[in-house]
Design a protein around this motif. Structure first.
Motif, PDB file in Angstrom:
ATOM      1  N   LEU A 177       0.631  -1.099   0.129  1.00 42.09           N
ATOM      2  CA  LEU A 177      -0.111  -0.447  -0.120  1.00 42.09           C
ATOM      3  C   LEU A 177       1.050   1.318   0.107  1.00 42.09           C
ATOM      4  O   LEU A 177       0.410   1.884  -0.976  1.00 42.09           O
ATOM      5  N   ARG A 178       2.287   1.183   0.996  1.00 44.57           N
ATOM      6  CA  ARG A 178       2.712   2.079   1.031  1.00 44.57           C
ATOM      7  C   ARG A 178       3.826   2.311  -0.260  1.00 44.57           C
ATOM      8  O   ARG A 178       3.973   3.637  -0.961  1.00 44.57           O
ATOM      9  N   LEU A 179       3.995   2.146  -0.707  1.00 48.54           N
ATOM     10  CA  LEU A 179       4.487   1.139  -2.317  1.00 48.54           C
ATOM     11  C   LEU A 179       3.290   1.952  -3.291  1.00 48.54           C
ATOM     12  O   LEU A 179       3.966   3.013  -4.427  1.00 48.54           O
ATOM     13  N   SER A 180       2.305   1.296  -3.743  1.00 50.61           N
ATOM     14  CA  SER A 180       1.604   1.855  -4.625  1.00 50.61           C
ATOM     15  C   SER A 180       1.213   3.863  -4.889  1.00 50.61           C
ATOM     16  O   SER A 180       0.494   4.292  -5.458  1.00 50.61           O
ATOM     17  N   PHE A 181       0.717   3.492  -2.930  1.00 50.74           N
ATOM     18  CA  PHE A 181       0.676   5.590  -2.689  1.00 50.74           C
ATOM     19  C   PHE A 181       2.020   6.541  -3.413  1.00 50.74           C
ATOM     20  O   PHE A 181       1.599   7.460  -4.449  1.00 50.74           O
ATOM     21  N   PHE A 205      -1.381  12.598   4.438  1.00 52.57           N
ATOM     22  CA  PHE A 205      -2.079  12.678   3.482  1.00 52.57           C
ATOM     23  C   PHE A 205      -2.985  11.070   3.209  1.00 52.57           C
ATOM     24  O   PHE A 205      -3.571  11.166   3.190  1.00 52.57           O
ATOM     25  N   SER A 206      -1.632   9.751   3.671  1.00 57.17           N
ATOM     26  CA  SER A 206      -2.066   8.794   3.678  1.00 57.17           C
ATOM     27  C   SER A 206      -3.036   8.319   4.137  1.00 57.17           C
ATOM     28  O   SER A 206      -4.306   7.708   4.317  1.00 57.17           O
ATOM     29  N   LYS A 207      -2.715   8.444   5.314  1.00 60.80           N
ATOM     30  CA  LYS A 207      -3.576   7.717   6.649  1.00 60.80           C
ATOM     31  C   LYS A 207      -4.836   9.108   6.325  1.00 60.80           C
ATOM     32  O   LYS A 207      -6.135   7.816   6.792  1.00 60.80           O
ATOM     33  N   ALA A 208      -5.070  10.086   6.110  1.00 62.59           N
ATOM     34  CA  ALA A 208      -6.024  11.439   5.636  1.00 62.59           C
ATOM     35  C   ALA A 208      -6.842  10.286   4.631  1.00 62.59           C
ATOM     36  O   ALA A 208      -8.217   9.967   4.764  1.00 62.59           O
TER      37      ALA A 208
END
Length: 494
Positions: A177-181, A205-208
């Motif tokens: 998920l971090r990679l694709s983000f 931003f990802s958490k939001a």
């Protein structure tokens, strides 16, 4: 005559027993939801919400692939849930114009404003045409390929190498998920969010985005009047969405400001320069007089594109590696193909990815509104004000479509006797939507999936931690509820 009046403890025990009975009844229900006075079918849905996709599968298979869900009185909550490929073809292709996203859909996804994800009619056609043109440009395709290659080679593989040397247990879903983000942030905004790092730091931003998608999922399960009241009062899960929106809007506003400054020459010396991101391309089009570049338009457009690409690839990779762990024979055949240097055109790799997406589609359901009364091929009648919900998760589990082995992971079903890829119509395999709204980024998605999967499988094998439970999470995107806890092992003599 003496009247029996229960004491408070007796009354509480009676109420508790009744509630236990109801929960037991709802949890054991298979193929039906009880329709109660006033509250409709909502109680049965509420107690099964944690297993929503499997519940939908049980109900649809039991009821001939279509089921009418009725909510509480006066809520207007009437959903026709279906997984019938004939219905999919009718709604997404043959009678496409009668089934817009609709007002109810755009209200649920109000976070996305007027972007392409919510748009209908002329607004949708105009936005899709522009996005299709920009995504197809060789300049952007080359930039996207560099983003993928750089992040895989310089972030993902070194991280997995370090984890394997340390012998740590990691959440592979979180890593993907971090990679694709990061990749999607680079392609859309020209920003490397750098969330894929050895410290696994939290990116606001990802958490939001995660918080927002979780709340939007809950909106689907509650009558609109309920969550709208919560939104107005800023309480409950709607308060979380409001907080998430502030973070999202701030990040996008800063990105727009940077790209505009660079475009106008003020930031020409700045590092990165936004690359050839889609945001930069939209701004350049506006300068050429082809498009309106108000901050709202850019905000809504880029947020829709971000949503389309961020988690869908990450969860697809997580389910793919989960299935490889469970099917070592598939992993071995894939390795043989990679050893022959066929990853670029790898038929088996492509087939295995399609098979993983069939069983675990990144977007487990699609929703449509109804413009005019219509009768579906299944014989169900739909009217304006209703929504039609398509369970793509269930579609991959239909014996009548995929055979008795439909729940097995068999990439071979995608390969012909001539060792070529077998084409399946989109109304049967809906992982990239269907009809005029087919995903614009399908080719890019496969490019990212193939590049990542091939690079990781070549160098590493994964072992799922014993006792770790893997099951779908209640979310707009089909994430794993408990992640994918694995040990990463370095391959020897690849």
């Amino acid at each position: 005559m003496e009247i029996f009046r229960p004491s408070t403890p007796e009354l509480l025990i009676a109420i508790l027993c009744f509630l236990v009975f109801l929960v037991h009844r709802f949890r054991k229900t298979r193929g039906e939801l009880t329709k109660w006075p006033i509250v409709g079918m909502l109680p049965g849905l509420a107690v099964n919400l944690h297993r929503l996709h499997d519940l939908a599968t049980e109900i649809l298979v039991h009821n001939g692939c279509s089921y009418l869900f009725i909510g509480p009185w006066f809520s207007g909550m009437r959903l026709l849930i279906t997984c019938d490929p004939a219905n999919v073809n009718h709604v997404f292709n043959a009678n496409f114009h009668n089934y817009p996203k609709g007002h109810e859909f755009s209200e649920i996804f109000d976070l996305l404003g007027d972007g392409i994800f919510n748009a209908d009619d002329e607004s949708w056609r105009s936005q899709r045409k522009k996005a299709q043109l920009l995504i197809a440009q060789p300049r952007f395709r080359g930039f996207a390929a560099r983003c993928i290659r750089d992040k895989v080679d310089n972030s993902l593989l070194p991280l997995l190498q370090k984890v394997s040397e340390q012998g740590k247990i990691v959440d592979l879903q979180d890593i993907f998920l971090r990679l694709s983000f990061d990749i999607t942030c680079s392609m859309v905004f020209g920003e490397d969010s750098a969330s894929l790092n050895p410290n696994f730091t939290v990116v606001l931003f990802s958490k939001a985005m995660d918080d927002a998608m979780n709340v939007i999922m809950l909106r689907h399960a509650f009558p609109a009047t309920w969550w709208k009241l919560m939104r107005r009062l800023n309480v409950g899960f709607e308060k979380r969405l409001a907080a998430a929106r502030l973070v999202i809007d701030e990040f996008i506003a800063e990105s727009i400001s940077k790209r505009k400054q660079e475009s106008y020459g003020a930031g020409a010396e700045s590092a990165g320069g936004g690359g050839d991101s889609l945001l930069k391309a939209y701004i350049e089009c506006a300068e050429a007089g082809d498009e309106n570049a108000t901050n709202k338009f850019l905000r809504d457009t880029t947020l829709s594109l971000m949503l389309a690409g961020r988690d869908t690839i990450g969860v697809a990779l997580a389910w793919f590696f989960y299935l490889l762990c469970k099917n070592p024979n598939v992993e071995e055949r894939l390795l043989k193909e990679l050893r022959r240097g066929e990853a670029g055109e790898g038929v088996y790799l492509h087939a295995a990815l399609c098979e993983a997406l069939r069983l675990y589609p990144s977007v487990p359901f699609e929703a449509k509104g109804v413009a005019a009364e219509d009768t579906l091929p299944s014989g169900d009648t739909v009217k304006p004000g209703m929504q039609v919900l398509f369970s793509t998760y269930t579609m991959g589990r239909l014996e009548g479509v995929w055979g008795k082995d439909c729940r097995e992971f068999l990439p071979e079903r995608w390969i012909t006797e001539q060792e070529r890829l077998r084409h399946e119509p989109a109304y049967k395999f809906m992982s990239f939507n269907c009809g005029p709204r087919t995903c614009l980024g399908k080719e890019l998605a496969f490019a990212e999936l193939k590049a990542t999967a091939a690079a990781v499988v070549k160098q590493f094998r994964m072992e799922i931690v014993e006792g770790h439970v893997v099951e779908p999470k209640l979310s707009i995107i089909l994430q794993m509820r408990n992640g994918l806890k694995v040990r990463v092992k370095k391959r020897v003599n690849y």
